[in-house]
Design an enzyme around this catalytic site. Structure first.
Site, short mmCIF file in Angstrom:
data_model
loop_
_atom_site.label_atom_id
_atom_site.label_comp_id
_atom_site.label_asym_id
_atom_site.label_seq_id
_atom_site.Cartn_x
_atom_site.Cartn_y
_atom_site.Cartn_z
N ASP A 167 0.72 -1.15 -0.08
CA ASP A 167 0.11 0.06 0.24
C ASP A 167 0.85 1.13 -0.02
O ASP A 167 0.72 2.24 0.87
CB ASP A 167 -0.76 -0.11 1.16
CG ASP A 167 -1.92 1.19 1.57
OD1 ASP A 167 -2.27 1.52 0.21
OD2 ASP A 167 -1.93 1.29 2.46
N GLU A 197 0.76 -1.55 14.33
CA GLU A 197 0.16 -0.55 13.58
C GLU A 197 -1.50 -0.65 13.81
O GLU A 197 -1.98 -1.79 14.30
CB GLU A 197 -0.25 -1.15 11.89
CG GLU A 197 1.09 -0.92 11.19
CD GLU A 197 1.08 -1.43 9.59
OE1 GLU A 197 -0.26 -1.57 9.24
OE2 GLU A 197 2.04 -1.96 9.05
N TYR A 224 -6.95 -3.23 12.46
CA TYR A 224 -7.57 -2.29 11.94
C TYR A 224 -9.11 -2.41 12.31
O TYR A 224 -10.15 -2.30 11.53
CB TYR A 224 -7.54 -1.72 10.46
CG TYR A 224 -6.22 -1.55 10.12
CD1 TYR A 224 -5.95 -0.14 10.33
CD2 TYR A 224 -4.93 -2.25 9.90
CE1 TYR A 224 -4.59 0.46 9.99
CE2 TYR A 224 -3.63 -1.66 9.74
CZ TYR A 224 -3.52 -0.44 9.85
OH TYR A 224 -2.17 0.11 9.54
N GLU A 238 3.12 -8.59 7.37
CA GLU A 238 1.89 -9.07 6.67
C GLU A 238 1.97 -10.05 5.62
O GLU A 238 1.14 -9.79 4.52
CB GLU A 238 0.94 -8.20 6.75
CG GLU A 238 0.28 -7.31 7.97
CD GLU A 238 -0.68 -6.41 7.46
OE1 GLU A 238 -1.19 -6.26 6.47
OE2 GLU A 238 -1.03 -5.76 8.41
#
Ligand code: BDP
Length: 647
Positions: free
Chosen positions: A202, A531, A495, A443
């Site tokens: 990303d 994160e 998230y 990840e």
């Protein structure tokens, strides 16, 4: 296919584990000179159908301007956003850089002067010629490479030497990060030869010569590498060192450790040895001590039997790093990471090295009370680590193993390359006291069967290179993670109320509690929330909070923080916000001109979340750092911290 098949270019690289030469950061000394080659280079992108015209027509043999049109291109910088041209921004394939340079006469006349050409980093695959002669190739975008070029330059002394660097940004299943090239063959939808680069990460795949290019000299017999490992016993600091020398069989090596006040505090002789420092000034993290980032200068002097002399001064911080079942210890004291994830990213220059940006970012970190950052998702410039060393900002150093999602990327070719990249990273960064942990990947698709053996080997190899803890960044679902058994610290990204249960702020607390408890129950290792965050388009507001507003981002953070405050009393040893600043990504329906999870905009202006974090980080510093425990002698500093908090 020329887009991806770099290795058939000249020699097939045989990756042998354990690199043989050192990669000391170029520093001037009485025996070493540096000539920077930054500035405007001549540039051309190879738009030919197979992207291979430059090799077929040997563009490296003559000045680039004689083989076709050229434009100016600044170095260092990504090339993508410099021309006003969408085709250039999205270009995939070979781009060609060239620069002519006068090499000082005295470097050429003295045959015993080694002249080395060094590229701080170029993304992704580079081929380098000097005066039309191939001098080196390098795979990988974020680490330096170099070549000895004295012999080639001396052949044509009297004319400026011409340096040509071809750089290819194509990513394949075996590159780090990986990617695939997809040809679109339906001619009712796409023109002939149409292809796209697919990636699974990303951030924008910025490319070009990203860091400084320079020439530097050493004598013929020279200090090739230095390795230090530090510890302490009571008030005595201990620096174990080893010096690798090239060009001398019986070198005389003298080492002196010099304090900030210029006083020599320890000396030793020989290529390996121990320096003992009485009343040592330890290297402490920012906000953990009133004198953070203390660095000694380790001055290494070599005299070869030929009479050649070389000297190199390495900054050295004396500190230890240890991990227990529930703590991360620096100098035997619990350390709590309250910091950020970053990117090397800014307007126009993309991933190009830029001092004003770097200094500004460190000023913002200090302003926020951040004591740490992770180099998501690739190694950052060495100059950045130098500043982190000096300020006491703690670093988790990550390799470019991001977006490993395709099962074919777990094959032996990829693993071999990944091992080499970790070797290059450790070789480059091993002496930085700020670096406290290596991260081998972010990840990856760890649920795939080959991931287990892949990460077992990768992590154990990394541990064989250096004694620091090793981690692997995982997403929140532990059942899919095959890297966790081998790491020292569990780093987990989640998230909640964003990618999962979007809009449902009320589920964060329960999900985060479960996340931490599940991971800890399974592994009994300290955990870092590596994160968490939410996008906020600056200036977008709503109350009650709605996704993409500054209020929503702030509320996500507040909900996470409540849980962190409970769990940091147990086994959570850090929190790193995603992200320090907004950054550019590929275009897509979930990105509005890039990723907006920054605390700061891409232009480094604070959003609401930045003020929230600032208040929190200074408060944590007061609780977990030593600031509160200072005696009256330090009350001025405490007051100053407190004033910042309330101001
Ligand atoms: C995480 C990735 C990071 C992304 C972030 C996001 O590690 O690179 O930018 O998600 O989507 O999973 O904002």
């Amino acid at each position: 296919m020329w887009l991806v098949n770099f290795t058939c270019l000249t020699v097939v690289w045989t990756w042998c584990h354990c690199l043989h030469a050192g990669m000391l950061f170029p520093r001037e000394s009485p025996t070493r000179e540096i000539k920077e080659l930054n500035g405007l280079w001549t540039f051309r992108a190879d738009f030919s159908q197979n992207r291979n015209a430059g090799f077929e027509k040997a563009w490296f043999k003559r000045p680039l301007s004689e083989t076709g049109p050229v434009i100016d291109m600044p170095v260092p910088s990504s090339f993508n956003d410099v021309p006003q041209d969408a085709q250039m921004r999205d270009f995939i394939g070979w781009v060609w850089y060239e620069r002519e340079v006068w090499v000082p006469m005295r470097w050429l006349q003295d045959q015993s002067t080694r002249i080395v050409l060094r590229v701080g980093s170029a993304h992704y695959y580079s081929v380098v010629w000097v005066n039309g002669v191939l001098v080196t190739e390098h795979e990988g975008g974020h680490l330096p490479f170099e070549a000895e070029v004295g012999a080639v330059i001396r052949k044509d002394a009297g004319i400026p030497c011409r340096i040509t660097i071809a750089v290819n940004n194509t990513l394949s299943l075996n590159t780090l990060p990986p990617g695939t090239i997809q040809y679109m063959t339906d001619h009712s939808k796409y023109p002939p030869g149409y292809f796209v680069q697919n990636i699974n990460f990303d951030f924008f795949n910025y490319a070009g010569i990203h860091r400084s290019v320079l020439l530097y000299t050493t004598p013929e017999a020279y200090i090739d590498d230095i390795t230090v490992q530090t510890t302490f016993l009571d008030s005595t600091g201990i620096v174990n060192y080893s010096v690798a020398v090239v060009g001398s069989d019986r070198p005389t090596v003298k080492v002196a450790l010099v304090g900030k006040d210029g006083r020599c505090v320890a000396t030793a002789n020989g290529t390996t040895g121990i320096l003992k420092v009485a009343e040592v000034n330890l290297w402490w993290p920012y906000l953990m001590h009133d004198n953070p980032g203390y660095l000694y200068s380790m001055e290494v002097r070599l005299t070869a039997e030929s009479g050649d002399k070389d000297s190199y001064a390495l900054p050295v911080g004396v500190r230890t790093v240890n991990v227990t079942e529930s703590k991360f210890l620096i100098n035997s004291k619990p350390f709590y990471f309250h910091g950020v994830n970053k990117h090397e990213d800014s307007d126009i220059r993309g991933k190009g090295f830029d001092w004003p940006l770097i200094v500004k970012d460190f000023n913002l970190l200090k302003w926020m009370g951040a004591n740490s950052f992770r180099t998501s998702h690739y190694p950052y410039a060495e100059e950045i680590l130098d500043v982190a060393d000096r300020l006491g900002i703690v670093v988790i150093d990550e390799c470019p193993g991001v977006g490993i999602k395709d099962i074919r990327s777990f094959d032996p070719i990829s693993l071999d390359h990944h091992l080499v990249v970790m070797e290059e990273l450790v070789r480059r960064d091993k002496n930085h006291p700020s670096v406290v942990m290596w991260s081998v990947a972010n990840e990856p698709a760890a649920e795939m069967p080959p991931a287990g053996p892949y990460f077992k080997q990768l992590i154990s190899h990394t541990k064989s290179l250096d004694s620091r803890p090793v981690t692997f960044i995982t997403d929140s679902n532990y059942s899919r993670d095959q890297g966790a058994p081998y790491v020292d610290v569990i780093c987990v990204n989640s998230y909640f109320s964003w990618y999962h249960d979007p809009g449902h702020l009320e589920v964060i607390s329960i999900q985060l509690h479960s996340q931490f408890d599940d991971w800890y129950r399974k592994y009994q290792k300290p955990i870092i929330q590596s994160e968490y965050g939410a996008d906020a388009v600056p200036g977008l507001h709503s109350d009650p909070p709605t996704m993409f507003t500054e209020e929503y981002q702030k509320t996500v953070l507040q909900n996470y923080h409540k849980v962190f405050d409970q769990k940091r009393k147990e086994f959570v040893v850090g929190e790193l916000i995603w992200n320090f600043a907004d950054f550019m990504t590929a275009q897509g329906i979930t990105r509005v001109v890039g990723n907006k999870k920054g605390m700061f905009t891409r232009q480094r202006q604070p959003k609401t979340g930045a003020f929230l974090l600032r208040e929190r980080y200074w408060r944590i510093a007061n609780e977990t750092g030593v600031l509160l425990h200072f005696t009256c002698k330090h009350s001025a500093l405490f007051l100053c911290v407190y004033n910042r908090l309330v101001s």
